[in-house]
Design a protein around this motif. Structure first.
Motif, PDB file in Angstrom:
ATOM      1  N   GLY A   1      29.933  54.043  47.931  1.00 19.68           N
ATOM      2  CA  GLY A   1      30.733  55.150  47.348  1.00 19.68           C
ATOM      3  C   GLY A   1      32.004  55.153  47.324  1.00 19.68           C
ATOM      4  N   LYS A   2      32.594  54.208  48.301  1.00 21.74           N
ATOM      5  CA  LYS A   2      33.871  53.919  48.233  1.00 21.74           C
ATOM      6  C   LYS A   2      34.539  53.197  47.067  1.00 21.74           C
ATOM      7  CE  LYS A   2      34.182  54.300  53.333  1.00 21.74           C
ATOM      8  NZ  LYS A   2      34.512  53.509  54.379  1.00 21.74           N
ATOM      9  N   ILE A   3      35.888  53.148  46.999  1.00 23.61           N
ATOM     10  CA  ILE A   3      36.597  52.468  45.912  1.00 23.61           C
ATOM     11  C   ILE A   3      37.239  51.075  46.404  1.00 23.61           C
ATOM     12  CG2 ILE A   3      38.255  52.884  44.130  1.00 23.61           C
ATOM     13  CD1 ILE A   3      36.108  54.396  43.641  1.00 23.61           C
ATOM     14  N   ARG A   4      36.774  49.955  45.572  1.00 21.20           N
ATOM     15  CA  ARG A   4      37.381  48.807  45.699  1.00 21.20           C
ATOM     16  C   ARG A   4      38.617  48.565  44.634  1.00 21.20           C
ATOM     17  NH1 ARG A   4      33.477  45.344  45.855  1.00 21.20           N
ATOM     18  NH2 ARG A   4      33.554  44.862  47.970  1.00 21.20           N
ATOM     19  N   PRO A   5      39.912  48.521  45.137  1.00 21.73           N
ATOM     20  CA  PRO A   5      40.923  48.507  44.125  1.00 21.73           C
ATOM     21  C   PRO A   5      41.187  46.849  43.689  1.00 21.73           C
ATOM     22  CG  PRO A   5      41.838  48.589  46.500  1.00 21.73           C
ATOM     23  CD  PRO A   5      40.493  48.596  46.735  1.00 21.73           C
ATOM     24  N   LEU A   6      41.111  46.718  42.497  1.00 29.14           N
ATOM     25  CA  LEU A   6      41.389  45.166  41.938  1.00 29.14           C
ATOM     26  C   LEU A   6      42.629  45.303  41.283  1.00 29.14           C
ATOM     27  CD1 LEU A   6      38.071  44.175  40.718  1.00 29.14           C
ATOM     28  CD2 LEU A   6      38.750  43.879  43.005  1.00 29.14           C
ATOM     29  N   GLY A   7      43.540  44.148  41.568  1.00 33.34           N
ATOM     30  CA  GLY A   7      44.606  43.610  40.740  1.00 33.34           C
ATOM     31  C   GLY A   7      44.420  42.882  39.858  1.00 33.34           C
ATOM     32  N   ILE A   8      44.573  43.173  38.382  1.00 31.83           N
ATOM     33  CA  ILE A   8      44.575  42.231  37.297  1.00 31.83           C
ATOM     34  C   ILE A   8      45.765  42.004  36.781  1.00 31.83           C
ATOM     35  CG2 ILE A   8      43.357  41.934  35.145  1.00 31.83           C
ATOM     36  CD1 ILE A   8      41.502  43.860  35.573  1.00 31.83           C
ATOM     37  N   PRO A   9      46.432  40.609  37.101  1.00 31.57           N
ATOM     38  CA  PRO A   9      47.511  40.029  36.586  1.00 31.57           C
ATOM     39  C   PRO A   9      47.757  39.766  35.267  1.00 31.57           C
ATOM     40  CG  PRO A   9      46.762  38.774  38.562  1.00 31.57           C
ATOM     41  CD  PRO A   9      45.579  39.657  38.142  1.00 31.57           C
TER      42      PRO A   9
ATOM     43  N   GLY B   1      40.259  46.506  55.064  1.00 27.99           N
ATOM     44  CA  GLY B   1      41.062  46.576  53.965  1.00 27.99           C
ATOM     45  C   GLY B   1      42.058  45.296  54.125  1.00 27.99           C
ATOM     46  N   PHE B   2      41.414  44.212  54.314  1.00 32.82           N
ATOM     47  CA  PHE B   2      42.026  42.663  54.709  1.00 32.82           C
ATOM     48  C   PHE B   2      42.857  42.537  53.552  1.00 32.82           C
ATOM     49  CE2 PHE B   2      42.344  38.329  53.899  1.00 32.82           C
ATOM     50  CZ  PHE B   2      43.067  38.026  54.768  1.00 32.82           C
ATOM     51  N   PHE B   3      42.657  42.411  52.447  1.00 31.64           N
ATOM     52  CA  PHE B   3      43.399  41.911  51.056  1.00 31.64           C
ATOM     53  C   PHE B   3      44.653  42.900  50.854  1.00 31.64           C
ATOM     54  CE2 PHE B   3      39.398  39.531  50.408  1.00 31.64           C
ATOM     55  CZ  PHE B   3      40.002  38.461  49.805  1.00 31.64           C
ATOM     56  N   ASP B   4      44.555  43.991  51.363  1.00 27.77           N
ATOM     57  CA  ASP B   4      45.680  44.772  51.287  1.00 27.77           C
ATOM     58  C   ASP B   4      46.593  44.876  52.418  1.00 27.77           C
ATOM     59  OD1 ASP B   4      44.758  45.792  48.756  1.00 27.77           O
ATOM     60  OD2 ASP B   4      43.373  47.312  49.759  1.00 27.77           O
TER      61      ASP B   4
ATOM     62  N   TYR C   1      60.989  32.068  37.114  1.00 28.05           N
ATOM     63  CA  TYR C   1      59.754  32.836  37.059  1.00 28.05           C
ATOM     64  C   TYR C   1      59.763  34.390  37.439  1.00 28.05           C
ATOM     65  CZ  TYR C   1      54.600  33.970  37.911  1.00 28.05           C
ATOM     66  OH  TYR C   1      53.698  34.685  37.849  1.00 28.05           O
ATOM     67  N   ASN C   2      59.324  35.259  36.721  1.00 28.04           N
ATOM     68  CA  ASN C   2      59.307  36.637  37.071  1.00 28.04           C
ATOM     69  C   ASN C   2      57.677  37.398  36.661  1.00 28.04           C
ATOM     70  OD1 ASN C   2      61.863  37.500  38.137  1.00 28.04           O
ATOM     71  ND2 ASN C   2      62.627  36.773  36.500  1.00 28.04           N
ATOM     72  N   PRO C   3      56.972  37.383  37.483  1.00 24.49           N
ATOM     73  CA  PRO C   3      55.709  37.754  37.151  1.00 24.49           C
ATOM     74  C   PRO C   3      55.821  39.355  36.380  1.00 24.49           C
ATOM     75  CG  PRO C   3      56.048  38.553  39.712  1.00 24.49           C
ATOM     76  CD  PRO C   3      57.364  37.534  39.022  1.00 24.49           C
ATOM     77  N   ARG C   4      54.876  39.598  35.634  1.00 25.05           N
ATOM     78  CA  ARG C   4      54.555  40.675  34.774  1.00 25.05           C
ATOM     79  C   ARG C   4      53.774  41.634  35.687  1.00 25.05           C
ATOM     80  NH1 ARG C   4      53.387  38.535  28.534  1.00 25.05           N
ATOM     81  NH2 ARG C   4      55.109  37.056  28.554  1.00 25.05           N
ATOM     82  N   LYS C   5      53.705  42.951  35.338  1.00 26.92           N
ATOM     83  CA  LYS C   5      53.083  44.021  36.163  1.00 26.92           C
ATOM     84  C   LYS C   5      51.629  43.555  36.167  1.00 26.92           C
ATOM     85  CE  LYS C   5      56.463  47.218  34.394  1.00 26.92           C
ATOM     86  NZ  LYS C   5      56.749  48.354  33.480  1.00 26.92           N
ATOM     87  N   VAL C   6      51.010  43.954  37.318  1.00 33.32           N
ATOM     88  CA  VAL C   6      49.673  43.970  37.616  1.00 33.32           C
ATOM     89  C   VAL C   6      49.004  45.148  37.476  1.00 33.32           C
ATOM     90  CG1 VAL C   6      47.971  43.335  39.540  1.00 33.32           C
ATOM     91  CG2 VAL C   6      50.020  42.065  39.407  1.00 33.32           C
ATOM     92  N   LYS C   7      47.743  44.994  36.584  1.00 28.56           N
ATOM     93  CA  LYS C   7      46.954  46.093  36.306  1.00 28.56           C
ATOM     94  C   LYS C   7      46.124  46.592  37.367  1.00 28.56           C
ATOM     95  CE  LYS C   7      43.917  47.914  32.656  1.00 28.56           C
ATOM     96  NZ  LYS C   7      43.225  47.497  31.346  1.00 28.56           N
ATOM     97  N   ARG C   8      46.040  47.805  38.099  1.00 30.19           N
ATOM     98  CA  ARG C   8      45.291  48.266  39.255  1.00 30.19           C
ATOM     99  C   ARG C   8      43.980  49.012  38.440  1.00 30.19           C
ATOM    100  NH1 ARG C   8      45.787  50.016  44.200  1.00 30.19           N
ATOM    101  NH2 ARG C   8      47.036  48.001  44.562  1.00 30.19           N
ATOM    102  N   VAL C   9      42.702  48.346  38.940  1.00 28.74           N
ATOM    103  CA  VAL C   9      41.745  48.853  38.376  1.00 28.74           C
ATOM    104  C   VAL C   9      40.841  49.223  39.649  1.00 28.74           C
ATOM    105  CG1 VAL C   9      39.372  48.352  37.323  1.00 28.74           C
ATOM    106  CG2 VAL C   9      41.384  47.505  36.236  1.00 28.74           C
ATOM    107  N   GLU C  10      40.127  50.235  39.783  1.00 25.66           N
ATOM    108  CA  GLU C  10      39.333  50.730  40.535  1.00 25.66           C
ATOM    109  C   GLU C  10      37.843  50.635  40.558  1.00 25.66           C
ATOM    110  OE1 GLU C  10      40.728  54.848  41.609  1.00 25.66           O
ATOM    111  OE2 GLU C  10      42.355  54.101  42.436  1.00 25.66           O
TER     112      GLU C  10
END
Length: 642
Positions: free
Chosen positions: A114-122, A184-187, A99-108
């Motif tokens: 007004g702040k930004i929530r960063p999401l990671g889309i595997p 920023g718990f998840f980070d 197993y080797n994960p592929r790159k995760v796409k970061r979406v803001e």
């Protein structure tokens, strides 16, 4: 705490039904039971990579809202569903071996403040792998999780969390609430600590632990194209992330619980009511209050958002400092000074999950003392967001290029209102919270939609069951005969706890929330699952929908209505697969092999042969002809039938 239990209707639960289809129910139940007995799990990969679990993962993930969202590799569920069942299983198993994960796409994603929530889309393949792991880890973890943790857990919800808070205020007279906000718990989740916690839960399959660590450290592609390699955090947007977050904070839940609620007395007699001779939690609490200096406290948590309730300001100060130190030192989580606070609920409200909770006076008790109860409102931020969302939708109605597009936008507006009501109706003062919004939106509609002549009545009958209750309101307006339902027409509903004993992973617990399918015998469903169509065109989507169709049709032929013989039935494409490549549920139907031959037959002799064999009546012939027309064949007339 005296709990107001929710009566849960016996109905179909989608995820439970899927587990039944793929024969995973007993395996998951066994994992839950063994976890309750504190057994160690060293061979979980054999279950995770089993054919049934992999196909169940596909079933659970294929209709998720994000399944059509591509990761960095541009692959979506639409690409995967075209694979054959065997190829799909083989690819998933092969990926697990090395197993080797592929790159995760970061979406803001912009937040309301007004702040930004960063999401990671595997990638889609990594999401399927995570779903395979989630299905097996969930029952193990559920046996270990604290009962007043409500976020991202089966059978629990935000409603239950609000009910628990109200219970602490009303029944336990908890006047002070401690908020310790994790920044920023998840980070910020520390990987090494999380892996230790997973190990402590009894999950000790070393191959699985290596895979989870690789998932945590998957490279992330930022919006500007830069690649970063995370050393901490679990990406929001990953399927495993909510479970891992609960694992990380479960230790904190139990630490708080063991300070008071689950604290064990030294003497067994402290558990027994001397008058009745029976075990009593309340009697134990009374003994602890009399004989110890422990601080009475209770936690209610939803994901990384939690409240700790207590009785005095002195206790609240000590709990605040201790909780903050514990989170920083034990879990290495940073605390937000700005959002962390202690609130006296008699003087000020406390915000939780979009609600504002406050203790307000309501009469007197029997002894003549002032009586305080929990009153809940929709939070100011939530009201502002609701008003903006609905106002923006009204603007889309104003700009609709056609009548059809106008009604479509009205329907979206109505669905937004119903969704808001379904979530916030548990606020005791929901009507007071929404009426000012209703007044403001009425003015907006009057100004922006004046060209459509809004009316108070309509000559058209509305059949939509979700809309019908709103037609009683005088605030409802009609545009081209279709109602625009009012945001202010809502009644409060009691926030309830789940019924005692409800559990996704025990037979008794499922019976309280889920009705097992009895349309067809289970052995037939399992036969279909174990005997997928294996020709070159049969995809994983085709075989998955074939199971659903068999149950939906009650095991009967869609044309003749006769019971299908498993070895003599066909799954027919309504529109030709060679033209559409469409294996969706709506394009498939189960029929007998003779009916299938008749649908595709064009030679008169063969048609006459199968008409004599099937002896169809007028209604059955009509159903047959609909299928023939869809594949481009001529209708069989009544004369031909005779």
């Amino acid at each position: 705490m005296k709990e107001n239990y929710k009566k849960i209707p016996r109905m179909k639960n989608t995820r439970l039904r899927h587990a039944e289809y793929y024969g995973m129910t007993e395996k998951l139940d066994k994992l839950f039971a063994e976890s309750e007995e504190n057994k160690k799990f060293t061979n979980l990969m054999s279950i995770i990579t089993s054919n049934d679990n992999i196909l169940l993962a596909y079933r659970n993930i294929k209709r998720n809202n994000g399944s059509a969202t591509a990761g960095e590799d541009k692959v979506t569920i639409n690409d995967i569903e075209k694979l054959s069942t065997n190829d799909f299983i083989a690819i998933v198993k092969k990926r697990f071996v090395h197993y080797n994960p592929r790159k995760v796409k970061r979406v803001e994603i912009p937040k309301p403040n007004g702040k930004i929530r960063p999401l990671g889309i595997p990638s889609m393949w990594d999401r399927i792998a995570q779903q395979c792991i989630l299905q097996v880890l969930e029952p193990i973890c559920e046996a270990k999780f604290y009962k007043y943790s409500f976020g991202f857990r089966p059978t629990k919800s935000a409603e239950n969390a609000i009910s628990a808070c109200a219970g602490r205020i009303n029944n336990n007279k908890m006047q002070y609430v401690v908020d310790v906000d994790i920044q920023g718990f998840f980070d910020e989740v520390k990987h090494s600590k999380l892996m230790q916690q997973i190990w402590t839960m009894g999950i000790r399959d070393k191959q699985l632990l290596v895979i989870i660590r690789k998932m945590l450290k998957a490279p992330v592609v930022l919006p500007d194209g830069k690649i970063v390699y995370p050393t901490k955090g679990t990406p929001q947007g990953g399927i495993l992330s909510p479970l891992l977050a609960n694992i990380n904070l479960n230790e904190f839940d139990w630490w708080i619980a063991n300070q008071w609620e689950s604290k064990k007395c030294r003497n067994i007699n402290d558990y027994l009511n001397k008058k009745t001779g029976l075990y009593s939690h309340q009697y134990r609490y009374n003994q602890l209050r009399k004989t110890s200096k422990l601080k009475e406290m209770y936690i209610v948590r939803y994901a990384d958002d939690f409240k700790i309730f207590t009785t005095t300001r002195s206790n609240a100060d000590k709990i605040f400092m201790a909780s903050r130190m514990w989170l920083e030192e034990r879990l290495n989580l940073p605390i937000s000074e700005e959002k962390s606070q202690i609130t006296n609920l008699k003087k000020k409200s406390s915000e939780f999950l979009g609600f504002e909770l406050k203790m307000e006076r309501k009469g007197t008790d029997r002894s003549g003392r002032k009586k305080f109860v929990c009153q809940s409102y929709i939070a100011e931020k939530a009201r502002t967001r609701i008003k903006k969302q609905l106002k923006d939708q009204i603007k889309l109605m104003q700009k609709a290029p056609s009548g059809t597009e106008l009604i479509k936008n009205v329907q979206i507006y109505n669905s937004m209102v119903i969704g808001i009501h379904n979530y916030y109706q548990i606020a005791t003062q929901v009507n007071d919270s929404l009426m000012p919004v209703q007044y403001q939106l009425t003015l907006v509609k009057r100004n922006r939609l004046k060209q459509f002549s809004l009316r108070k009545t309509s000559n058209y009958s509305i059949k939509d069951k979700g809309i019908k209750p709103y037609l009683k309101s005088k605030m409802t307006r009609y545009i081209n005969g279709y109602p625009i339902i009012p945001i202010g027409f809502v009644k409060t509903k009691n926030a309830l706890m789940p019924k005692n004993g409800v559990n996704k992973f025990t037979k008794e617990g499922r019976e309280l929330m889920h009705q097992e399918q009895k349309a067809v015998p289970d052995w037939k469903v399992q036969w279909i699952r174990k005997h997928p169509v294996a020709n070159g065109r049969a995809t994983v989507e085709f075989n998955d929908n074939r199971i659903s169709l068999f149950i939906a049709q009650n095991g009967m032929c869609a044309v003749t209505g006769e019971e299908l013989i498993l070895t003599e039935m066909d799954c027919h494409h309504k529109t030709l697969w060679s033209v559409t490549k469409d294996d969706s549920y709506s394009n498939l139907v189960l029929i007998t092999r003779d009916v299938h031959r008749l649908v595709h037959s064009t030679e008169n002799d063969i048609i006459q042969k199968y008409i004599r064999i099937l002896n169809l009546n007028k209604e059955q012939l009509g159903k047959l002809n609909k299928l023939r027309l869809l594949v481009g064949n001529k209708v069989i007339a009544n004369g031909d039938y005779k």
